[in-house]
Scaffold this active site. Structure first.
Site, PDB file in Angstrom:
ATOM      1  N   GLU A 126       0.846  -1.193   0.000  1.00  0.00           N
ATOM      2  CA  GLU A 126       0.000   0.000   0.000  1.00  0.00           C
ATOM      3  C   GLU A 126       0.882   1.244   0.000  1.00  0.00           C
ATOM      4  OE1 GLU A 126      -3.685  -2.063   2.511  1.00  0.00           O
ATOM      5  OE2 GLU A 126      -2.655  -0.296   3.325  1.00  0.00           O
ATOM      6  N   GLY A 128       1.368   3.521   2.114  1.00  0.00           N
ATOM      7  CA  GLY A 128       2.058   3.722   3.383  1.00  0.00           C
ATOM      8  C   GLY A 128       2.528   2.443   4.032  1.00  0.00           C
ATOM      9  N   GLY A 130       4.774  -1.057   3.254  1.00  0.00           N
ATOM     10  CA  GLY A 130       5.613  -1.866   2.392  1.00  0.00           C
ATOM     11  C   GLY A 130       6.055  -3.123   3.111  1.00  0.00           C
ATOM     12  N   SER A 131       7.217  -3.039   3.763  1.00  0.00           N
ATOM     13  CA  SER A 131       7.759  -4.211   4.455  1.00  0.00           C
ATOM     14  C   SER A 131       6.892  -4.650   5.633  1.00  0.00           C
ATOM     15  CB  SER A 131       9.180  -3.904   4.946  1.00  0.00           C
ATOM     16  OG  SER A 131      10.027  -3.590   3.865  1.00  0.00           O
ATOM     17  N   TRP A 155       2.149  -0.095  -6.290  1.00  0.00           N
ATOM     18  CA  TRP A 155       3.312  -0.842  -6.773  1.00  0.00           C
ATOM     19  C   TRP A 155       2.944  -2.297  -7.075  1.00  0.00           C
ATOM     20  CZ3 TRP A 155       5.984   3.154  -7.774  1.00  0.00           C
ATOM     21  CH2 TRP A 155       6.111   4.208  -6.884  1.00  0.00           C
ATOM     22  N   ASP A 235       7.558 -16.488  -0.284  1.00  0.00           N
ATOM     23  CA  ASP A 235       8.684 -17.427  -0.299  1.00  0.00           C
ATOM     24  C   ASP A 235       8.983 -17.865  -1.730  1.00  0.00           C
ATOM     25  OD1 ASP A 235      10.627 -19.131   1.156  1.00  0.00           O
ATOM     26  OD2 ASP A 235       9.403 -20.767   0.370  1.00  0.00           O
ATOM     27  N   GLN A 332      30.956  -0.351 -15.718  1.00  0.00           N
ATOM     28  CA  GLN A 332      32.298   0.224 -15.625  1.00  0.00           C
ATOM     29  C   GLN A 332      33.218  -0.355 -16.697  1.00  0.00           C
ATOM     30  OE1 GLN A 332      32.470   2.528 -13.326  1.00  0.00           O
ATOM     31  NE2 GLN A 332      34.589   3.176 -13.641  1.00  0.00           N
ATOM     32  N   GLU A 359      10.180  -8.326  -2.924  1.00  0.00           N
ATOM     33  CA  GLU A 359      10.130  -9.550  -2.106  1.00  0.00           C
ATOM     34  C   GLU A 359      10.917  -9.390  -0.803  1.00  0.00           C
ATOM     35  OE1 GLU A 359       7.985 -10.925  -3.506  1.00  0.00           O
ATOM     36  OE2 GLU A 359       8.255 -10.829  -5.654  1.00  0.00           O
ATOM     37  N   THR A 361      13.171  -6.021   1.271  1.00  0.00           N
ATOM     38  CA  THR A 361      14.383  -5.251   1.022  1.00  0.00           C
ATOM     39  C   THR A 361      15.609  -5.946   1.598  1.00  0.00           C
ATOM     40  OG1 THR A 361      14.232  -4.003   3.089  1.00  0.00           O
ATOM     41  CG2 THR A 361      13.036  -3.107   1.177  1.00  0.00           C
TER      42      THR A 361
END
Length: 386
Positions: A126, A128, A130-131, A155, A235, A332, A359, A361
């Site tokens: 949502e 507000g 996330g985790s 998201w 999972d 690089q 999935e 952070t």
């Protein structure tokens, strides 16, 4: 690891690689540039049996073992992270329906998803929230014979494309899952574009405004949404992402090796420069180590090891951070070409950063694994699998 694969798994791996090279890689830049996943690719994936492949054959799946599924995820990640993300999302939701859904939900959606005729989305995050998934504020309340859903999800991968959403909401104070048809009244889908990476994943903000759904839309029981439905789905997502990061990093390594063998500076190919050799050495080591961790996680899942979930966390944490380092070094090594419009490593570089977000952070993984460390003992202790 390769020596531990069965003859069938090796054959499948070669088949996955061939299809990824011929059907997915050539369209990956298009998905990124146009910010969409065409339905034609969905149908191709279904025809190959790549969607819902963890499910039993009775439900349109391939009954694929977890290690083989990992090899599939690696090849998708190597060719196109958007496709890998799509297959993972479909697998997360279809597995949830197969394990926790009603017979009617299974019959309606599982064969259609496996055949590429329907697309499902996993609607947990949502604006507000996330985790901290337990804190979702979307709410479902009884209203006569139906339920009324209110809230916003954000998201949501393939939310623009989805025919139905697996929605997580509070129901009478309990975290609960619901399977919501896109045609339900009161649903509004807003596309989210111009993302850093996984730009073909067609993310959306989904608003439920007095959205009326039937009471039998519930998946599982009240209170099972986070502890069972979401956790088992995530999972699968972490496992797929871990292997996908191996594939992404392998693609960067392949591109960098090829470029270093041809690019000349100071009268020699840059492959002969020690600092370039150092970067390539770190790439090789990182890819091989991550692949081994993913394989170990797959074996743990297949054998139902008690620490299988944590093995997947280890694999996802290491693989995603490794993919970021490898993709950065790949840019690089390519120098100015690495940041140019035709760069072969720019898309993987952008996609790699997203892998440390989705999935769970990197920091959430560090927290979970840090807590787990007190229960991890020496590998010689047969009671603990490492």
């Amino acid at each position: 690891m390769i020596s531990q694969l069965t003859t069938g798994q090796r054959a499948d791996w070669r088949r996955f690689r061939k299809f990824a090279d011929t059907a997915l890689a050539p369209r990956a830049d298009m998905c990124d540039a146009e910010q969409e996943l065409p339905r034609a690719i969905v149908k191709d994936l279904a025809d190959e049996g790549w969607i819902s492949s963890l499910l039993p054959e009775d439900w349109g799946g391939s009954a694929r073992d977890t290690v083989t599924y990992g090899l599939l995820s690696e090849e998708m990640g190597r060719a196109c992270s958007t496709v890998r993300n799509f297959v993972a999302v479909e697998d997360m939701v279809s597995h949830s329906i197969w394990k926790w859904g009603t017979p009617a939900q299974r019959a309606r959606w599982l064969p259609a998803v496996a055949a590429g005729e329907a697309v499902l989305a996993f609607a947990l995050t949502e604006p507000g929230v996330g985790s901290d998934a337990k804190s979702v504020t979307t709410e479902a309340r009884p209203d006569g014979p139906d339920l009324v859903l209110n809230g916003v999800k954000e998201w949501i991968s393939f939310g623009q494309l989805a025919d139905a959403f697996l929605v997580f909401a509070q129901y009478e104070g309990h975290h609960t899952a619901f399977l919501v048809d896109r045609d339900s009244p009161g649903i509004y889908v807003e596309p989210l574009r111009n993302l850093l990476g996984l730009r073909g994943s067609m993310l959306a903000r989904i608003t439920f405004d007095d959205c009326r759904i039937p009471s039998d839309a519930m998946v599982g029981r009240p209170g099972s949404g986070l502890a069972f439905v979401a956790s088992s789905a995530l999972d699968i997502g972490r496992y797929s992402t871990a292997w996908g990061c191996v594939g992404l990093a392998q693609a960067c390594l392949d591109a960098s090796t090829g470029y270093a063998e041809k690019r000349t500076q100071y009268d020699s190919v840059i492959m002969e420069h020690q600092l370039v050799q150092r970067m390539l050495a770190d790439m090789i080591t990182g890819v091989r180590a991550a692949r081994l961790l993913c394989w170990e996680a797959g074996v743990a899942k297949e054998t139902r090891a008690s620490d299988a979930v944590h093995q997947t966390l280890v694999a996802k944490y290491f693989s995603s951070t490794m993919a970021n380092r490898v993709a950065s070094d790949a840019v690089q090594i390519h120098g100015a070409r690495g940041i140019g419009g035709e760069s072969p490593v720019a898309r993987p570089f952008r996609d790699a950063k997203v892998m440390e977000i989705i999935e769970g952070t990197t920091q959430i993984h560090q927290t979970l694994l840090g807590r787990w460390s007190s229960r991890v003992h020496h590998p010689a202790d047969d009671s603990v699998q490492l």
